[in-house]
Structure formats: C-alpha cells, structure tokens
Design a protein around this motif. Structure first.
Motif, PDB file in Angstrom:
ATOM      1  N   SER A 451       0.870  -1.561  -0.145  1.00 50.27           N
ATOM      2  CA  SER A 451      -0.169  -0.260  -0.156  1.00 50.27           C
ATOM      3  C   SER A 451       0.630   1.155  -0.288  1.00 50.27           C
ATOM      4  O   SER A 451       0.690   2.544  -0.540  1.00 50.27           O
ATOM      5  CB  SER A 451      -0.922   0.117   1.201  1.00 50.27           C
ATOM      6  N   VAL A 452       2.425   1.114   0.494  1.00 50.54           N
ATOM      7  CA  VAL A 452       2.737   2.292   0.556  1.00 50.54           C
ATOM      8  C   VAL A 452       3.828   2.600  -1.430  1.00 50.54           C
ATOM      9  O   VAL A 452       3.541   3.051  -0.946  1.00 50.54           O
ATOM     10  CB  VAL A 452       3.878   2.165   1.416  1.00 50.54           C
ATOM     11  N   SER A 453       3.921   1.361  -1.259  1.00 49.05           N
ATOM     12  CA  SER A 453       4.501   1.622  -2.649  1.00 49.05           C
ATOM     13  C   SER A 453       3.135   2.092  -3.891  1.00 49.05           C
ATOM     14  O   SER A 453       3.514   3.080  -4.888  1.00 49.05           O
ATOM     15  CB  SER A 453       4.780  -0.102  -2.851  1.00 49.05           C
ATOM     16  N   LEU A 454       2.382   1.710  -3.031  1.00 51.23           N
ATOM     17  CA  LEU A 454       0.913   2.146  -4.327  1.00 51.23           C
ATOM     18  C   LEU A 454       0.589   3.599  -4.218  1.00 51.23           C
ATOM     19  O   LEU A 454       0.032   3.683  -4.521  1.00 51.23           O
ATOM     20  CB  LEU A 454      -0.338   1.201  -3.746  1.00 51.23           C
ATOM     21  N   GLU A 455       0.684   3.823  -2.862  1.00 51.84           N
ATOM     22  CA  GLU A 455      -0.194   5.210  -2.709  1.00 51.84           C
ATOM     23  C   GLU A 455       1.210   6.500  -2.936  1.00 51.84           C
ATOM     24  O   GLU A 455       1.414   7.484  -3.801  1.00 51.84           O
ATOM     25  CB  GLU A 455       0.764   5.527  -0.701  1.00 51.84           C
ATOM     26  N   ALA A 456       2.840   5.838  -3.350  1.00 49.21           N
ATOM     27  CA  ALA A 456       3.697   6.343  -4.105  1.00 49.21           C
ATOM     28  C   ALA A 456       3.950   7.027  -5.027  1.00 49.21           C
ATOM     29  O   ALA A 456       3.939   7.630  -6.433  1.00 49.21           O
ATOM     30  CB  ALA A 456       5.517   6.132  -4.095  1.00 49.21           C
ATOM     31  N   ILE A 457       2.768   5.785  -5.685  1.00 53.85           N
ATOM     32  CA  ILE A 457       2.738   5.813  -7.596  1.00 53.85           C
ATOM     33  C   ILE A 457       1.183   6.551  -7.682  1.00 53.85           C
ATOM     34  O   ILE A 457       1.574   7.356  -9.093  1.00 53.85           O
ATOM     35  CB  ILE A 457       1.923   4.167  -8.471  1.00 53.85           C
ATOM     36  N   SER A 458       0.281   6.466  -7.157  1.00 51.75           N
ATOM     37  CA  SER A 458      -0.284   7.461  -6.541  1.00 51.75           C
ATOM     38  C   SER A 458      -0.512   8.962  -6.791  1.00 51.75           C
ATOM     39  O   SER A 458      -0.891   9.754  -7.739  1.00 51.75           O
ATOM     40  CB  SER A 458      -1.721   7.140  -6.240  1.00 51.75           C
ATOM     41  N   ASP A 459       0.549   9.597  -5.871  1.00 53.05           N
ATOM     42  CA  ASP A 459       1.236  10.205  -5.833  1.00 53.05           C
ATOM     43  C   ASP A 459       1.695  11.581  -6.896  1.00 53.05           C
ATOM     44  O   ASP A 459       1.904  12.425  -6.733  1.00 53.05           O
ATOM     45  CB  ASP A 459       2.158  10.746  -4.633  1.00 53.05           C
ATOM     46  N   GLU A 539      10.995   7.346 -17.901  1.00 52.08           N
ATOM     47  CA  GLU A 539      11.861   6.746 -16.332  1.00 52.08           C
ATOM     48  C   GLU A 539      10.795   6.570 -15.045  1.00 52.08           C
ATOM     49  O   GLU A 539      11.394   6.092 -13.894  1.00 52.08           O
ATOM     50  CB  GLU A 539      13.001   7.583 -15.860  1.00 52.08           C
ATOM     51  N   ASP A 540      10.123   7.063 -14.775  1.00 50.42           N
ATOM     52  CA  ASP A 540       9.237   6.180 -14.061  1.00 50.42           C
ATOM     53  C   ASP A 540       7.816   5.577 -13.871  1.00 50.42           C
ATOM     54  O   ASP A 540       7.024   5.300 -13.141  1.00 50.42           O
ATOM     55  CB  ASP A 540       8.090   7.676 -12.941  1.00 50.42           C
ATOM     56  N   HIS A 541       8.046   4.940 -14.931  1.00 53.83           N
ATOM     57  CA  HIS A 541       7.338   3.417 -15.344  1.00 53.83           C
ATOM     58  C   HIS A 541       7.494   2.347 -13.859  1.00 53.83           C
ATOM     59  O   HIS A 541       6.784   1.027 -14.237  1.00 53.83           O
ATOM     60  CB  HIS A 541       7.370   3.033 -16.712  1.00 53.83           C
ATOM     61  N   ARG A 542       8.639   2.139 -14.165  1.00 51.57           N
ATOM     62  CA  ARG A 542       9.365   0.951 -13.183  1.00 51.57           C
ATOM     63  C   ARG A 542       8.632   0.528 -12.259  1.00 51.57           C
ATOM     64  O   ARG A 542       7.789  -0.764 -11.713  1.00 51.57           O
ATOM     65  CB  ARG A 542      10.927   1.017 -13.064  1.00 51.57           C
ATOM     66  N   PRO A 543       8.567   2.059 -11.388  1.00 51.79           N
ATOM     67  CA  PRO A 543       7.289   1.474 -10.388  1.00 51.79           C
ATOM     68  C   PRO A 543       6.137   0.870 -10.370  1.00 51.79           C
ATOM     69  O   PRO A 543       5.405  -0.014  -9.034  1.00 51.79           O
ATOM     70  CB  PRO A 543       7.352   3.218  -9.222  1.00 51.79           C
ATOM     71  N   TRP A 544       5.588   0.869 -11.418  1.00 48.87           N
ATOM     72  CA  TRP A 544       4.889   0.776 -12.153  1.00 48.87           C
ATOM     73  C   TRP A 544       4.655  -1.058 -11.417  1.00 48.87           C
ATOM     74  O   TRP A 544       3.708  -2.173 -11.358  1.00 48.87           O
ATOM     75  CB  TRP A 544       3.849   0.622 -12.853  1.00 48.87           C
ATOM     76  N   LEU A 545       5.468  -1.175 -12.538  1.00 44.40           N
ATOM     77  CA  LEU A 545       5.845  -3.199 -12.828  1.00 44.40           C
ATOM     78  C   LEU A 545       6.530  -3.383 -11.879  1.00 44.40           C
ATOM     79  O   LEU A 545       6.104  -4.548 -11.676  1.00 44.40           O
ATOM     80  CB  LEU A 545       6.966  -3.093 -13.960  1.00 44.40           C
ATOM     81  N   ASP A 546       7.122  -3.164 -11.059  1.00 46.08           N
ATOM     82  CA  ASP A 546       7.894  -3.687  -9.886  1.00 46.08           C
ATOM     83  C   ASP A 546       6.154  -3.439  -8.709  1.00 46.08           C
ATOM     84  O   ASP A 546       6.515  -4.525  -7.948  1.00 46.08           O
ATOM     85  CB  ASP A 546       8.492  -2.512  -8.852  1.00 46.08           C
ATOM     86  N   PHE A 547       5.698  -2.634  -8.445  1.00 48.11           N
ATOM     87  CA  PHE A 547       4.725  -3.441  -7.560  1.00 48.11           C
ATOM     88  C   PHE A 547       3.355  -4.299  -8.208  1.00 48.11           C
ATOM     89  O   PHE A 547       3.477  -5.445  -7.455  1.00 48.11           O
ATOM     90  CB  PHE A 547       3.729  -2.259  -7.683  1.00 48.11           C
ATOM     91  N   VAL A 548       3.278  -4.277  -9.384  1.00 50.96           N
ATOM     92  CA  VAL A 548       2.533  -5.309  -9.935  1.00 50.96           C
ATOM     93  C   VAL A 548       3.096  -6.654  -9.614  1.00 50.96           C
ATOM     94  O   VAL A 548       2.616  -8.028  -9.118  1.00 50.96           O
ATOM     95  CB  VAL A 548       1.932  -5.542 -11.317  1.00 50.96           C
TER      96      VAL A 548
END
Length: 959
Positions: A451-459, A539-548
């Motif tokens: 959820s912390v990672s998802l919140e960082a993506i949402s921000d 360059e900000d796409h990687r956190p999305w894939l890491d979360f999934v």
C-alpha cells in the motif's frame, strides 16, 4: 549415468530420518519389478534436524546428512542406474528455513545489511515497520518484549566458549559491537587476570578494534572482510581467555551483570542496550502479521523467501542440484511452489539453460525434464511459453475424480448439506471471506508495504493524487480477495490478455461489493494492467511494474491459505472434492469435458505428471474414492445423517451455548470416518487416534472456533471428547452398528471407484505418479497422516505371491476380486498397467487419444477411449458411478448388470481384441457399420478392461 526420459511412471518417496537413502536403495529392485521407471524424491538437501518433509532447507550446498549424506545417496543413485531407473528431485528455490542451522541466515542476523547474504533473503530493510530500519524482525517471543526481557528469559550465554543471545531453544549470533560491551565490562579485572601475556596483548588490541567496527548499514566488500577477520580472531581468542580461571570468572561475572535479576527491572538496562545493537529485533510472535519485514513462505515465520531472481542467489541455491545433474544422478526436477517466484517464466528459462550446460545439451535442443507445482484455477491453462513438461498433476486429480461424482444428483446432495449443516453461503463467498480475513490478519505487513508503494505511485499521477492510503489499501484487499486464480504473470510492460481478463473479473467483483471505492478501484485497475498515462515519464514507469510483480507474489499465498488451508476445511458438502486445485462448488466435470481435456493434453503436455495422491493431498485416492460414492445415494445419505445426528446428539458437549461439534463439523467427521475407516477391525483404535489428530488440524485450518496461533483448548477438548464418545461401543453401539453396515457398501463401491480411477490414470496422456504405498489400499487423511511408514516387506511378499503357483489367470482374478480387502487387487492392477506401459512405451508417450462410442442402457456408467500409435490400438474401458450396479453379495464384480451395453472399436482396429488384464480374447460383435465389444463379456473377470489389437500385442508376452 545416462539420462533416461521419464516415460513409464514415477514413484514418490518421502525421505525422513526414519526412511533414508539406504532404505530407498533397498526397495529399488521391488520398484523396478513393479514397473516404475523413476524414483521421485522429496527434497534431499540439508534441512533442519528432524525434518519430516525436507522443505525447510538450511544448506542447499550439501545433501542432508540425516538422510545418509552424499555416500548413501551415491549408493542409491548407483542402484537406480543398475536398474535403469531415473531420479526425479524435488527442489525448493522459493524459501529456506529461518533457523539457527542456516549459516546464511545467521550471517544476516549478525551483520544485517552488511552481510554478504543480506540480498539472498527477501527482506525489506528500510520498511515502514517501527524499529526495523536495517534490522530483521524476529517474532519468536512468547510474550511482549519488555515482559520477556525482565523475566530473565532472554540471556547472553557462553556457548562453545563463544557468546550468543539465547531464548529457550533459539541461539542467536551477536553483532561484533556486542563483544566490545561484554569483553569491556570487566576490562580492568580481566587485564589483571591475564597479565602481560600474549593473551593480554591480544585482548587490548581486540578491544581497540571492537571500538571501531565497520558499519552494518550496507554491504562493502572490504568492510565485510574486516568484520569477518575480526570475527575469526574473536573466535580464536575467547577460548584462550577461558584458559585463565580468573579471567573466566570475570567473564562469567560480566554475563551475570548483563543478564539482570528478575524483579529488578533496572538490572536489565545493559542487556536491553545490547539487544538493541543487533541486526534483528526480538518481538512478540503475535505482531508478526503486522510488522514482519521479510517475505515468508505463506504465513510461516520460520520459512523466509529467497530472492532467487538475482543471479548469484540462483547460482548458490542450485549449485548442488546442477552437480547432481552433471553427474547424471538427477534425471528430472520438480520445482516447488513456482507461483512464489518473482518471475516464474524467467526462472524456468534460466533453469533450463543451466541444465543444458550441465548435461551438454546446449546445442541439441533437448529439454531437461522439469515439472512445476502449479495449481490451476477453473479454466486456467498452464502458460505454454514455460519451458517445462507440465505440472505435478493436481489438475488431473480433480478431473478424473469428477467422473465418479453423479452430476444428476449433485444438486440434491448440496441441498442436504445446506439443510443439515446450516451453511447456505456459496463456496466462492466462503473463499472470498477467508482470503479477506487473511489479508486483514495474516498478511497485514506485506499488504501495508504494498500500500505504501501504491500510494507513492498515486502521488505521481494526477488522477491518483487525491486517493488516501486507507482507500488504496482497501481496494487492493478487495481485488486480491476476488482474484479467481493464484496469480498473474506480468513481467514486462505488456500484460497478457488472459491476465487482463483475470484482473478485470476481480475488479468487477470488487466494484459490486464496494461501490464506494469506485474511483480507487479504477486507479488500481490501471496500475495492475500497466495502463500508464502518457504524461508520466518513461523513467517513472518501473515502480508500476515492480508493484505489480510484488503484488503477484502476494496473491498466490493468499489463495493457497484462503482456499486450500481455510475454505476447504469450512465447506463440507462432499469432502472428496475438497482438494488442492478443486472446485467443490461447481458441477462435476462431464465425460465430454474429460475427453476434450485428454485430447488437449496429448497434443500440448504429453509428459506432464498425473497424480491421484500426493504428499499434499487432503485425503488419499482411496479415501476420496469412497466418499464420492455419497453423490450417488443422496437420499440414503440424508437419512443416515439424520439418524446419526439424532443418536449422537447427547454426546455433543455444549460450551458457551454452542454444541461441539456443530452440524457442519459433524458432517465432516462422518465423511472422514466413511472415507478412512479401516478394513481390518483390529486397526479401529489406531484410526480413532488418527482421526482425532486430523480433526484438530482441520479445525485449526478452518479458523472458525480455533486456530494455530491461539488454539482454543475448550473447543478442541470437547471435539475430541465427542469422537471418543461415538467410538465407545458402550455408549454408541446403535450408531456404530448402523455406521459399519452403511460403510460396508461404501467401501465396496469405493474399491471399484479406486480401481477404475487407477486404470484411467495409467492410460491417459501423461506420466502417472504413484505416492508411496498407494500401490495397495491406503485410507489416509491429510499430512502428517499420509506420511507414515510404508511396510515394503509386506508389499514385496504380496507381489511375489501374485503370480505364484499354477493357477490360471481366471482363477487368480477370482481370488483377487473375492479377497479384495487385502489390497492385492490394487497391486495386481498397478503391476499390470505398469507392465503395459513398459511394453508399449511409444503408444503411451506418443500416442493419440480418442473417445469411443458407448451404446446401451448403462452408457453413462462407462468411460471408454482408445490410445493409438502408428497402427497399434489400445482400448480402455473404465466403469464409473457404480453404486446402483453393485450388490452387497458381489465380490468386486458388476458384470451381470451391464446388459447390452457395448463399446464400438475404432475404425482402424486390427483383428482380435486381447484382454491384457484377463488374459483372454474378448468376443467382437459385428454389424454392417461397426465392430463392438460387450461390457458383460470384457468385464466378466475384472471391473475394467484393457484391450489391445493384433498389431499392439503381436510380440507381447504377459505374466
């Protein structure tokens, strides 16, 4: 040793300290005579001492010494080679034991992020959990930390003339900084005790070095070498210090001071400071679900997940396995819990590449035999781009069992269950609730981290910036609980169509349940399918894939624990269908679906393993074969249930206004008794104790009245008391008489079901796997009940006797079906089928599959198909749904009930129809359009038929 391809059958052996490599070596000749081509070994690498399963590996570089070590394994491999048999190894790449026997883990506990092995384990060093920055949470304490500390249960002790932090059986390493405190507390006194000796000089030098220990916050090679050298020097020095009695006394005094005095809280201040220096945080076991910062195997605290996606971790975890492959000792691999890996396809591709190097097959294109433990959801297929031969067989297990479930009466069975148990929820709802409960209670820490990672993506997304942490967490829980499969397999920015479909199905269910989360679910849905807006930089796409990919490592354990280990113990309609990979709420698979599946398997996965009993099944194949018979007699089952509940109502203790067991659990008890009741009356007392152990496990898994974390002794004692009461003939004679009378019929039908299931298992596309001991009757329940010792001397003697004497084949078959209770009939069929697979290997491994037409009044009671290779044909006829066709007076025969039921031979059939089981030729009837065989003829001597044409049998000689 050459590498034979698994082509006949495998035989699973469970190695334990009581059944070692030497014991396995002794039965190799028996397995060869039986017809087995490959021994399928439970994990053999070094596990925790006393391990009865081997999945708690502590050192993957060595073979388990408790099983006999390298020497005895070499002897086993050599014996298998002499008999032209292969060895299929079960490997565990996903996790290791978080144990004091695991030197990698101990190094991490001592050195934290500076350990050479810190990245081996999936630890969140900078996670959000309080007090775990650069520390591993160890939830091993039986009470809160402060209470435990001041009770004196946590101590620093001199062990093997070294120092460890000890808590009961746990012996933990100390960070080097701790040695400075311990050795320096009585420095003046120790210095005087050793004087101006070499030891005294070393002592002063070590104190100086301990005051300047390199940091532990990250790995640095030079710093790690310095720490290791200092650790080694301490190991050499401390024993020499104990050579001075006065110095030893001062060290003991220092430990006495540090360890404090119960009742004097301030005396534990120094010990508290030392504990705080460690790279681990000692914690109360109950906080694990909320704060643990390493990924576990499911919810087991002492099994820590590995980052096998890293090259050096992969190499270390598989080094010994590749050595065994290179030596020709391992001829196949079974990969445990493949869904727990970061990227299963990448792992399997790398595995095959390294196996090709080990076998010298890099340029020949020959794939090493690898199967994966993969549980398929409803309508889910094994990814065809995985470089494997198939699964370990749960998909087949559930498919074949449904042939013996009467679909026409299944609805009535469900209504009886709902009326009797009071359980009216759909099974899918039970699974959902169980998964949600686990996400809220058991996997809390991992959910919060995601959820912390998802919140960082949402921000970073304008459409997600106003979403709160709580709503993001709730949305993720809802979607995860609703996901209909174990996991999806996204590993690039491209999401497969099938994965999108599973995710959309889960999202739709989540939207229906939680319309208040529609905006959050919309955002989460975009993240899960990587629908990244164009305004977000690449360059900000990687956190999305890491979360999934991290989310995918959560969904598998949640499904396993929610479905397999919770819902399947709450829903007791027909226990035989409550199996791993099963769908007890869905209508049984039809014969048409069964044939279509086998056609597909012959084309796509002809060498997959197919199983009916495994070390992980909830009930053995023979136990389930009895229970499914209830689907054919729902009215009588309902009458018996009502009668038994009435007879036993006074034996149900009432605790807190709740009768124990409730009606749902009571149904579970009766079905378990019907399935596993021994054929030998002398074993009933032993079975009573086995049943009680099973029911405690089942109740804890169900988590309704008790659980593993906080067992409810009041409930459990009352449950066991009920079992003792209904087994007591003085109290329960009427019940026991009625039960055993009903069981006699169930047991007879169950035996026929089991033999028919065996006939199918050994003749459809795939490689049949026999679980140890199941070549004869085995009426066991879930582990550890199914992992008991197997009497191989008895089986060897029975195999010797099968063909002894001068009796004709017909006389032998009559003896077997008449005396079916002794289990020889199942051994006979197993041996005959393995003989056929050995003689007609190409037909079974390469042959096509085609269903055969069945005519007559009993056609719904028959499964018939033909296997064809080149011009040779093998016709299989297996009876199903036999409860209405069997009289109590019969042995194990129903031939007189078949009437005019006939099976049509395929158009290419050559000549006669040779009965490979009965040793005779079947009569073929002809008309202008087709040739047929009558079931009353082909099943005259045995409940099933295996017919070969002239082309198949022209050179065959059978025992």
């Amino acid at each position: 040793m050459s590498r034979p391809q698994i082509s006949v059958a495998s035989y699973r052996l469970q190695f334990t300290p009581q059944f070692k490599f030497a014991e396995a070596r002794a039965i190799v000749p028996y397995l060869k005579r039986l017809g087995i081509s490959d021994i399928y070994c439970s994990p053999i690498l070094t596990a925790r001492p006393g391990s009865t399963h081997g999945y708690d590996v502590v050192d993957p570089l060595y073979l388990n010494p408790e099983l006999g070590g390298q020497h005895d394994f070499d002897e086993l491999a050599a014996e298998a080679h002499r008999h032209q048999m292969g060895l299929l190894l079960d490997i565990v790449p996903n996790h290791m034991a978080a144990s004091s026997d695991n030197r990698w883990w101990l190094d991490v506990l001592e050195n934290g992020p500076s350990s050479r092995y810190a990245h081996f384990f999936d630890i969140e060093w900078d996670g959000p959990s309080g007090g775990t920055l650069n520390r591993v949470l160890l939830p091993i304490l039986g009470s809160p930390y402060g209470d435990t500390l001041e009770s004196g249960e946590i101590r620093i002790e001199a062990s093997n003339r070294d120092f460890h932090l000890c808590y009961f059986e746990h012996e933990l390493p100390l960070a080097l900084e701790s040695y400075g405190v311990i050795l320096g507390l009585r420095a003046g006194e120790i210095q005087r005790a050793v004087g101006d000796t070499r030891t005294g000089q070393v002592y002063q030098g070590l104190l100086e070095r301990l005051a300047n220990v390199p940091q532990r916050t990250s790995f640095d090679g030079a710093a790690a070498d310095e720490r290791r050298q200092l650790r080694d020097d301490l190991g050499d020095f401390i024993p020499s210090l104990y050579d001075f009695p006065a110095a030893a006394a001062e060290l003991d005094r220092a430990l006495q001071i540090i360890n404090g005095v119960p009742g004097e809280p301030e005396s534990f201040d120094l010990l508290d400071q030392i504990v705080a220096m460690q790279s681990y945080r000692l914690a109360f076991w109950q906080i694990a679900r909320e704060q643990i910062n390493y990924r576990r195997f499911f919810d087991i605290n002492d099994l820590v997940s590995m980052r096998v996606e890293d090259d050096d971790v992969f190499d270390a975890m598989h080094e010994r396995v590749f050595d065994l492959v290179r030596a020709g000792q391992a001829t196949g691999l079974r990969v445990d819990h493949v869904d727990g890996l970061w990227d299963p396809r990448r792992y399997l591709t790398r595995l095959q590449h390294r196996l090709a190097q080990a076998t010298g097959e890099e340029n020949r294109g020959q794939r090493f035999f690898v199967v994966v433990e993969k549980i398929l959801g409803y309508n889910e297929r094994l990814p065809e781009n995985w470089p494997v031969s198939g699964t370990t067989g749960y998909d087949f297990l559930n498919l074949v069992q449904d042939l013996f479930v009467d679909g026409e009466q299944f609805g009535q069975l469900e209504r009886i269950y709902q009326r009797t148990s009071g359980v009216t929820e759909a099974y899918a709802e039970i699974v959902y609730q169980a998964k949600r409960q686990l996400l809220e209670e058991t996997f809390t820490a991992y959910v919060r981290s995601l959820s912390v990672s998802l919140e960082a993506i949402s921000d970073e997304d304008r459409h997600g910036r106003d979403l709160t942490f709580d709503t993001l967490r709730e949305a993720m829980i809802e979607v995860t609980a609703a996901l209909p499969v174990y996991r999806t397999y996204t590993n690039t920015m491209e999401v497969a169509a099938q994965d999108r479909a599973w995710i959309e199905q889960a999202l739709n269910q989540a939207r229906a349940r939680r319309p208040d989360l529609r905006h959050t679910l919309a955002f989460l849905g975009r993240v899960l399918v990587l629908d990244i807006p164009s305004y977000i930089p690449r360059e900000d796409h990687r956190p999305w894939l890491d979360f999934v990919m991290r989310w995918q490592q959560l969904t598998g354990p949640v499904m396993a624990k929610g479905n397999e280990d919770t819902a399947l113990y709450r829903y007791n309609c027909l226990l035989a269908r409550n199996e791993v990979g099963g769908h007890p709420e869905l209508p049984p698979t039809s014969i048409d679906q069964f044939h279509a599946h086998n056609v597909a398997m012959a084309e796509r996965w002809p060498h997959t393993l197919i199983a009916t009993s495994t070390h992980d099944t909830k009930r053995s194949e023979d136990t389930r074969a009895r229970i499914v018979a209830l689907s054919e007699m729902p009215e009588e089952w309902g009458v018996r249930l009502d009668r038994w509940q009435s007879l036993n109502v006074g034996k149900r203790p009432v605790r807190n206004a709740i009768p124990i067991p409730d009606a749902n659990v009571e149904m579970q008890i009766y079905q378990s008794m019907l399935g596993a009741w021994p054929l030998d009356p002398r074993s009933i007392g032993e079975f009573q104790e086995r049943l009680k152990a099973y029911l405690i496990k089942a109740a804890r898994e169900a988590k309704t009245y008790t659980n593993w974390h906080e067992p409810n002794s009041v409930f459990e004692d009352a449950l066991l008391g009920f079992v003792d009461a209904i087994f007591d003939r003085e109290q329960s004679a009427e019940f026991l008489d009625d039960f055993t009378e009903f069981h006699r019929g169930i047991a007879r039908v169950g035996a026929l079901n089991s033999l028919s299931q065996l006939l199918i298992k050994f003749t459809v596309p795939g490689i049949p796997d026999v679980f140890q001991g199941n070549e004869t009757w085995d009426f066991s329940l879930v582990d550890p009940d199914n992992r008991g010792p197997v009497d191989y001397r008895e089986r060897i003697a029975a195999l010797d006797m099968l063909y002894a004497g001068a009796a004709s084949r017909e006389e032998r078959l009559l003896d077997l079906v008449t005396n079916w209770c002794d289990g020889r009939i199942k051994l006979f069929l197993t041996h005959q089928l393995l003989e056929s697979r050995s003689r007609f290997t190409d037909l079974f491994t390469l042959g096509s599959y085609e269903r055969c037409l069945v005519d007559g009044d009993r056609r719904r009671h028959v499964v018939a198909y033909v296997r064809t290779h080149k011009n040779a044909h093998l016709l299989v006829i297996a009876p199903v749904l036999l409860a209405s066709l069997v009289d109590n007076g019969d042995a194990l025969s129903a031939s007189r009930h078949w009437g005019d039921t006939r099976v049509t031979l395929p158009s290419g059939w050559n000549g006669a129809a040779h009965d490979l089981l009965g040793g005779r030729s079947a009569q073929i009837t002809r008309d202008s359009r087709r040739r047929q065989v009558k079931l009353s003829d082909v099943m005259r001597n045995f409940p099933g038929a295996l017919l070969g044409d002239d082309e198949l049998t022209k050179d065959a000689v059978f025992p």
